[in-house]
Each structure stands twice: as C-alpha cells, then as structure tokens.
Design a protein around this motif. Structure first.
Motif, mmCIF file in Angstrom:
data_model
loop_
_atom_site.group_PDB
_atom_site.id
_atom_site.type_symbol
_atom_site.label_atom_id
_atom_site.label_comp_id
_atom_site.label_asym_id
_atom_site.label_seq_id
_atom_site.Cartn_x
_atom_site.Cartn_y
_atom_site.Cartn_z
ATOM 1 N N ASP A 1 -10.049 1.587 0.068
ATOM 2 C CA ASP A 1 -10.011 1.449 -1.613
ATOM 3 C C ASP A 1 -9.236 0.630 -1.738
ATOM 4 N N ARG A 2 -7.761 0.859 -1.722
ATOM 5 C CA ARG A 2 -7.392 -0.161 -2.380
ATOM 6 C C ARG A 2 -7.890 -1.517 -2.203
ATOM 7 N N ILE A 3 -8.270 -1.945 -1.647
ATOM 8 C CA ILE A 3 -8.377 -3.697 -1.209
ATOM 9 C C ILE A 3 -9.552 -3.955 -2.669
ATOM 10 N N ALA A 4 -10.729 -2.691 -2.629
ATOM 11 C CA ALA A 4 -11.859 -2.979 -2.935
ATOM 12 C C ALA A 4 -11.057 -3.575 -4.443
ATOM 13 N N MET A 5 -10.228 -2.519 -4.680
ATOM 14 C CA MET A 5 -9.615 -2.614 -6.015
ATOM 15 C C MET A 5 -9.206 -3.868 -6.554
ATOM 16 N N GLY A 6 -8.314 -4.109 -5.035
ATOM 17 C CA GLY A 6 -8.050 -5.320 -5.160
ATOM 18 C C GLY A 6 -8.902 -6.280 -5.248
ATOM 19 N N MET A 7 -9.988 -6.543 -5.045
ATOM 20 C CA MET A 7 -10.733 -7.345 -4.791
ATOM 21 C C MET A 7 -11.686 -7.252 -6.450
ATOM 22 N N ALA A 8 -11.513 -5.946 -6.935
ATOM 23 C CA ALA A 8 -12.443 -6.423 -7.846
ATOM 24 C C ALA A 8 -11.965 -7.064 -9.629
ATOM 25 N N GLY A 9 -11.307 -7.854 -9.320
ATOM 26 C CA GLY A 9 -10.946 -9.414 -10.373
ATOM 27 C C GLY A 9 -11.835 -9.989 -10.498
ATOM 28 N N ALA B 1 -4.207 -5.885 4.526
ATOM 29 C CA ALA B 1 -4.957 -6.277 5.667
ATOM 30 C C ALA B 1 -4.885 -6.306 7.014
ATOM 31 N N ARG B 2 -3.413 -7.136 6.603
ATOM 32 C CA ARG B 2 -2.747 -8.500 7.736
ATOM 33 C C ARG B 2 -2.098 -6.713 8.513
ATOM 34 N N ALA B 3 -1.319 -6.088 7.938
ATOM 35 C CA ALA B 3 -0.907 -5.061 8.186
ATOM 36 C C ALA B 3 -1.452 -4.436 8.818
ATOM 37 N N GLU C 1 -7.244 -16.412 21.957
ATOM 38 C CA GLU C 1 -8.413 -15.927 21.278
ATOM 39 C C GLU C 1 -7.781 -14.218 20.309
ATOM 40 N N THR C 2 -7.277 -14.235 20.747
ATOM 41 C CA THR C 2 -6.341 -12.372 19.929
ATOM 42 C C THR C 2 -6.404 -13.587 18.816
ATOM 43 N N LYS C 3 -5.599 -14.227 18.542
ATOM 44 C CA LYS C 3 -5.304 -14.687 16.817
ATOM 45 C C LYS C 3 -6.619 -14.270 16.078
ATOM 46 N N ARG C 4 -7.221 -15.581 16.462
ATOM 47 C CA ARG C 4 -8.686 -15.476 15.787
ATOM 48 C C ARG C 4 -9.049 -14.221 15.496
ATOM 49 N N LEU C 5 -9.023 -13.316 16.645
ATOM 50 C CA LEU C 5 -9.771 -12.236 16.337
ATOM 51 C C LEU C 5 -9.138 -11.212 15.913
ATOM 52 N N ILE C 6 -7.996 -11.525 14.748
ATOM 53 C CA ILE C 6 -6.708 -10.650 14.419
ATOM 54 C C ILE C 6 -7.339 -11.798 12.977
ATOM 55 N N GLU C 7 -7.528 -12.484 13.154
ATOM 56 C CA GLU C 7 -7.853 -13.303 11.435
ATOM 57 C C GLU C 7 -9.361 -12.830 10.764
ATOM 58 N N ALA C 8 -10.237 -12.842 12.396
ATOM 59 C CA ALA C 8 -11.565 -12.429 12.204
ATOM 60 C C ALA C 8 -11.096 -11.007 11.830
ATOM 61 N N GLU C 9 -10.395 -9.958 11.930
ATOM 62 C CA GLU C 9 -10.428 -8.689 11.155
ATOM 63 C C GLU C 9 -10.006 -8.400 9.917
ATOM 64 N N VAL C 10 -9.185 -9.295 9.516
ATOM 65 C CA VAL C 10 -8.150 -9.143 8.793
ATOM 66 C C VAL C 10 -9.588 -9.578 7.384
ATOM 67 N N ASP D 1 -13.418 -8.459 3.160
ATOM 68 C CA ASP D 1 -14.671 -9.030 2.376
ATOM 69 C C ASP D 1 -15.387 -7.884 2.286
ATOM 70 N N GLU D 2 -14.712 -6.794 3.109
ATOM 71 C CA GLU D 2 -15.829 -5.697 2.942
ATOM 72 C C GLU D 2 -15.391 -4.743 1.923
ATOM 73 N N GLY D 3 -14.046 -5.444 1.423
ATOM 74 C CA GLY D 3 -13.374 -4.837 -0.251
ATOM 75 C C GLY D 3 -14.151 -5.641 -1.188
ATOM 76 N N TYR D 4 -14.661 -6.142 -1.306
ATOM 77 C CA TYR D 4 -14.819 -6.968 -1.791
ATOM 78 C C TYR D 4 -16.024 -6.600 -2.621
ATOM 79 N N ALA D 5 -16.564 -6.562 -1.326
ATOM 80 C CA ALA D 5 -18.732 -6.323 -1.724
ATOM 81 C C ALA D 5 -18.567 -4.930 -2.391
ATOM 82 N N LYS D 6 -17.714 -4.064 -1.898
ATOM 83 C CA LYS D 6 -17.573 -2.551 -1.958
ATOM 84 C C LYS D 6 -16.861 -3.157 -3.558
#
Ligand SMILES: Nc1ncnc2c1ncn2[C@@H]1O[C@H](COP(=O)(O)OP(=O)(O)OP(=O)(O)O)[C@@H](O)[C@H]1O
Ligand SMILES: [Zn+2]
Length: 640
Positions: free
Chosen positions: A466-474, A502-504, A539-548, A553-558
C-alpha cells in the motif's frame, strides 16, 4: 577620529618633504645671490676679487673677498678650473647631481613608503575607528538603541512557532532572578535557521524589544580579519561588552562566516578563522547562563556549521524560520500595510494567495513597491492594481529562487499531492494522512524514507504494497490529469523511495515467492565479506529485477485505479490545496467531502520537521521546487 589621523599624516608628510627638499636643492642657491654673466665673472677673477668658487655641475657660486655672493652658469669652458687655481682662488666642487627633487626622492623614498605603510596599518587596526587609540581587537558589535525603532513581536508575523519558542527567552530576560531562583536552565544561545529574508534579524530584535534589553548586532564576517588573533580578541571584547550590559541580546548574523566546520578550508584550514571560532566556543562555555547574556545567531546554512557550536551549552536551541504559508503571508502583508494608506478595494488575502513562495522580505518589498507605484501616478492611497503591478515586479526579481512556483507548477503539485493523499486515505494499510501541503520549502522531508527506518518499524507485506501504491500516486495523478507527455520530474523522490522499498522486499525480506527467503542485498551491492564469495547469477538478477518492477507496477496500477474511482474527491482536494496550500488531516477529510475546512488550520506544522528537513537539503536541491514540494509531503503519513 579617522579623519583627523589622516590629515595629521599628510601634514607630517608634507612638512617632511618640504624640509628635505630645502636641504638638498638648497645649499648655495638658498643663500640669496645675484647672478653674474660669465664674462663679468672672468673679469672679477682676473681682477683678483674672487675668494672662492664652488662648482656644482654647471652652476658656479662665487664668493668675493668683500663678502658678496654671486652665481653664474658655466659654459663648456674646461680650462676654467686651472685658471682659477692659478689665480689663487679657492675652488670647491660638489658631486654631480640630478635635480634636487630627484635626489630627494631616490634617497628618501624607502622611508616615505615605510611611514606610509605604518600609518596605513595603524588605521586598519583601529577597527573602523571605534573606541580608543589602540583599539586593535575591539569588537564591532553595534548597539541598536530604541531610537532606531523598537521592534516587538507584533512586527513579526507568520512565524508564530518561532515566536513561541523565543517567548521563554523574553521571559527570562525580563526577570532573570526569577528563573535562576527556581534553578531553571535557560539556553545561552539560540540559533535561527532559515532561508534569507524570513525575518531572522527582525525576530532577534523583537526579543530585545519585547524584553526591553539592549541589542548588540554583529556579523560573522566582522570577525574574519586578515591578522591572526584579531578576530579572537574581537570575540573576547564583544562578550565583555555584553556582560557589562547584561541582561542583553547579542545577535550574530551569518554565523557561518566564522562557524564553518574546522579543518575543511582550502589549503589546510584557516588559522585566523579557527582561532576566532575557538574563542567563541570558549567564551560561550565561559559565562553562566544566568548572567543574562543571550546569544542569538542566524544562518541559512546550518549544514556547514561546526558541530561543536551546536552542542549543549552553546546554541542548544535551534529554531527553524521557514517561508510563510498563505495565512502567514496575509499576516505579514497586513503588518506592512499598516504603514501605507490602503485603498478600499485591496484584499490582502487575494494577494497572499497569489504570492506563493514569497519570503517575509519579498512581501515587505511588495508593499513598498505598491506604495511607490501609487505615488508615481499621484494616487493618495494604494489600490489593488498597484499591488498586482508590484507583485509582477517582485516576482521577476524573485524568480531566480527555487522557492517561487509558477501557477502551472503549483497546479501540478496540488494534483500530485492530492493524489498521494487520496490513495493514502483510501488504502486500509496506509498510516493515517495527517497533513498535505503544496508549500514549497527550501528543505524537504523526503530523505526520511530510508530503509533502516523501515527495518526498525518492522513493516508487513501488505503495508509495504500500500505504501508503494501511495508513493506512485503522485505520478499516477500527473499522468491521469495531463497525460504521459506532461509528467514532471517531481516524482523522482517518490520513485527513489518506492524502488528501495520494493528492492528490500524482494532482496532482503523474503517477500517475493519467486525469489524466496534469501538475502541478495549484500551480494548485489558487490559486498561478499560475509557471504563467502556468494554471488548472484545473471538469471537470478533478471528475476529480481522483474519482481521489483512487478511490485512497483502493481502499486502504480492500484494508485491509478483509486484515483479513477474517487476522482471527484481527488479533484476537490487538489482545488482545496490550491486555495489553502496546507491542510491538516481533518481538513483534508472535510475538503474531500466538499465542506470548507475550519479556520483553525493556522500554520499547520510549519516548523514540525526542522531537524530532518535540514539534513535533507543537499539531496533535494538539484531537483527543483516541484520535487521538494512533493518530497515534503511524502513521508509524513508513515512517520507519526
Ligand atoms: N515574518 C515577518 N514579518 C514581518 N516582516 C518581515 C518578516 N520577515 C521578513 N520581514 C521583512 O523583511 C525584512 C528583512 O528581514 P530580515 O532581515 O529579518 O530577514 P533575515 O531572515 O534576517 O534575512 P537574511 O538571512 O537575509 O539576513 C524585515 O526588515 C521585514 O521588513
Ligand atoms: Zn510525490
């Protein structure tokens, strides 16, 4: 004093020159002598009447046997000496010389220069001619008396919190005994921190005015002198003077000029300044708080000050003086409008609304310009049109400052911040929103949102989302209102915050199912001291990046979805912010519901974030006013 000295110096010099000139070019010619033609001279020699002859280059001085003195000029006659000697005339010759004046100069120039230099330094050491013959290290503190106009707290408007904090000092100065009897500890020093023109000097004078005590003012740069030791002795002198006049206020403007952190100067530090600073520290430790001397200092660069100055027992009271908000501006305007005749059509509130980012000094200037404009066209009072005209003028002058926002920037900020607020309110796991502001500030809060802070708070996954969503709200708000192309850089602070959360989540807290409970943070930062060479596969790096990215993105959409769903409330809140600039939590709810906010929003949290905001200055400056305004609001909901 200075003048008399100068005149004496020139008189002495002139006399000296005259005397010496006489001495040199004088000699024979100074004795009154009649001139003689060369042939007459030869005739005199031949007739044996000449006793002696002095040859000085081409000049010939003749003394006759009967005591007369004559002079003549020698033509190119080389045999004359021989002839004179043969005739039994005593011949003297002075060494060949340039003109008397030139010889004087070449001989005496070094002495004259020396004397001049000596006088020059004597004058300099006088320290502006204040006090005493050898006023070497006399402080330059100026005593402002009531004659210069008594300033009281009534003259200072719009910075009520700062005033409240200083009230205690006024009380103490009015009645020092009362405080010391109760064993109360009074600060020795107060440091006023804030951008230029916010009334720091005015405030310090008002303390003295309210308490009815003497007010000494000195600038930090007055201590910085070319001679080692002068600054330090000025400090000593200033404290002595103050103690004699206690209770009193000593105001040191621009304290950063002396108070810069030691040992960071170019070329291995500045001895003189360091000595001065040390003396200041020693003096501040040396006097007792109840002696009744209060040192008030002002700076707009607290970050460069030597930490020693801020330690308890010195400037332990720090008061942030910020730019005024809309209500503060109205009050400042009315303080200054008292001094000019105002027409019936003038609405100070409207002017205040139209001058975001103006400092107290800007507003004082605005009133003054308006009065001048009115006077120029011969009006007897100042009209609204005069104010409008003056505002443009002052704004153009003030535009260079990052503080002043254009109307367009202001609107964008309003919708941006309203977006954060709406999403923060609508999402259940966000902490309650308690303030929203679009007031630009020289400093921002944004930097509080660092990871360690979150660690301590032990946040949960849903809260983070929710915090991320709020952060993306601007940013969502800007895009929703103006479209992709118009989006501003104002969201950079938000993006930074959101990314680190998100990284953390992914890399440290095991909150991503795909990545699992492995701490990748150290390996990713290139540090493998504790992981024993453990490194992350591509490969893991790519996975991490995709997850972050997925989390953000989910926060932004919300956020976008909430803005769409509650568009009306968002719109009302943005308009409310445009009108009031600062809204408290309750007011936000009222405005969202379409009501008017109460009138108790006064100075909402104006100085609440003094400590943090100062620390954040360096990182937000470069981002410009939009970012700062956005930042200022961001972290608050999460930091109750
Ligand atoms: N809060 C205020 N209320 C009324 N007048 C103000 C206020 N702030 C500033 N002014 C006006 O602006 C003028 C300049 O303010 P002042 O010199 O006190 O600012 P400052 O903060 O000391 O600035 P600097 O840092 O540039 O020295 C004051 O003389 C006053 O006329
Ligand atoms: Zn933002």
């Amino acid at each position: 004093m200075n003048n008399a000295r100068n005149i004496a110096f020139w008189v002495v010099l002139l006399l000296l020159i005259l005397a010496l000139f006489n001495l040199f070019s004088g000699g024979a010619s100074s004795v009154s002598s009649r001139s003689l033609s060369w042939s007459d001279f030869i005739e005199q020699v031949d007739s044996g009447r000449v006793a002696s002859v002095t040859l000085d280059g081409e000049r010939v001085t003749i003394r006759t046997k009967d005591g007369g003195t004559f002079s003549t000029v020698k033509p190119g006659d080389e045999q004359i000496t021989e002839k004179l000697v043969n005739k039994g005339v005593e011949v003297q010759a002075t060494p060949q010389q340039q003109s008397g004046f030139m010889s004087l100069i070449s001989l005496w120039l070094p002495f004259i220069v020396l004397i001049g230099v000596w006088f020059f330094f004597m004058n300099r050491m006088q320290g502006g001619g204040k006090g005493g013959a050898m006023g070497f290290g006399k402080s330059r503190a100026k005593l402002l008396t009531e004659k210069q106009g008594r300033v009281t707290f009534d003259d200072v408007a719009g910075i009520d919190e700062a005033k409240e904090e200083l009230e205690e000092i006024v009380e103490f100065l009015r009645n020092p005994q009362k405080f010391s009897r109760l064993g109360g500890k009074i600060p020795k020093g107060a440091l006023l921190v804030g951008p230029p023109g916010t009334g720091k000097t005015l405030l310090a004078r008002a303390i003295a005015g309210e308490a009815g005590v003497p007010f000494f003012t000195i600038s930090g740069s007055d201590f910085v002198e070319m001679f080692v030791g002068v600054g330090a002795s000025r400090v000593r002198d200033m404290f002595e003077q103050a103690k004699k006049n206690a209770p009193c206020i000593v105001f040191i403007d621009e304290i950063d000029a002396v108070g810069r952190a030691r040992g960071v100067g170019m070329g291995g530090g500045n001895d003189e300044r360091e000595q001065t600073l040390n003396q200041l520290l020693v003096e501040m430790d040396g006097f007792e708080a109840n002696e009744g001397v209060i040192i008030v200092a002002a700076t707009n660069r607290k970050d460069v000050l030597d930490p020693a100055l801020l330690r308890p027992g010195r400037f332990d009271r720090q008061i942030t003086v910020g730019n005024p908000d809309i209500k503060g501006r109205e009050k400042i305007l009315s303080v200054h409008a008292r001094k000019v005749p105002i027409g019936p059509d003038v609405d100070l509130r409207t002017i205040a609304r139209g001058s975001p980012g103006f400092s107290g000094a800007d507003l004082a200037n605005l009133v003054n310009e308006a009065a001048l404009t009115a006077a120029r066209v011969g009006r007897r009072f100042v009209t609204m049109a005069d104010f409008e005209h003056a505002k443009d003028k002052v704004m153009m002058g003030a535009e260079r400052r990052s503080m002043v926002m254009s109307q367009e920037d202001k609107e964008m900020t309003a919708y941006h911040e309203a977006g954060h607020a709406i999403v923060g309110i609508k999402l259940p796991k966000c902490d309650p929103v308690y303030k929203a502001t679009i007031m630009p500030r020289g400093a921002a809060l944004g930097m509080v949102m660092s990871l360690p802070e979150m660690d301590r708070h032990s946040w949960h996954k849903d809260q983070m989302r929710d915090r991320i969503a709020m952060g993306m709200a601007g940013k969502a708000a800007e895009i929703k209102k103006w479209g992709e192309d118009r989006v501003s850089s104002g969201a950079s602070g938000d993006i930074q915050m959101v990314t680190s959360v998100a990284r953390a989540m992914v890399m440290r807290w095991g909150m991503s199912d795909k990545i699992g409970n492995i701490d990748y943070s150290e390996a990713a930062s290139g540090y493998d001291g504790n992981t024993g060479g453990f490194s992350v596969s591509a490969e893991t790096k790519r996975l991490i990046e995709a997850e972050v990215k997925a989390i953000v993105d989910e926060g932004y959409a919300k956020a976008f979805q909430i803005l769409t769903e509650f568009e009306e409330e968002w719109e009302r809140l943005a308009q409310g912010l445009l009108e009031y600039e600062t809204l408290t939590g309750d007011e936000i709810r009222k405005v969202m519901a379409g009501e008017k906010p109460g009138d108790d929003s006064d100075d909402a949290g104006q100085n609440a974030e003094s400590e943090i905001s100062v620390a954040a200055i360096p990182r937000t400056r470069s981002r410009g006013p939009r970012a700062e305004a956005a930042q200022a609001e961001d972290p608050e909901p999460s930091a109750p």
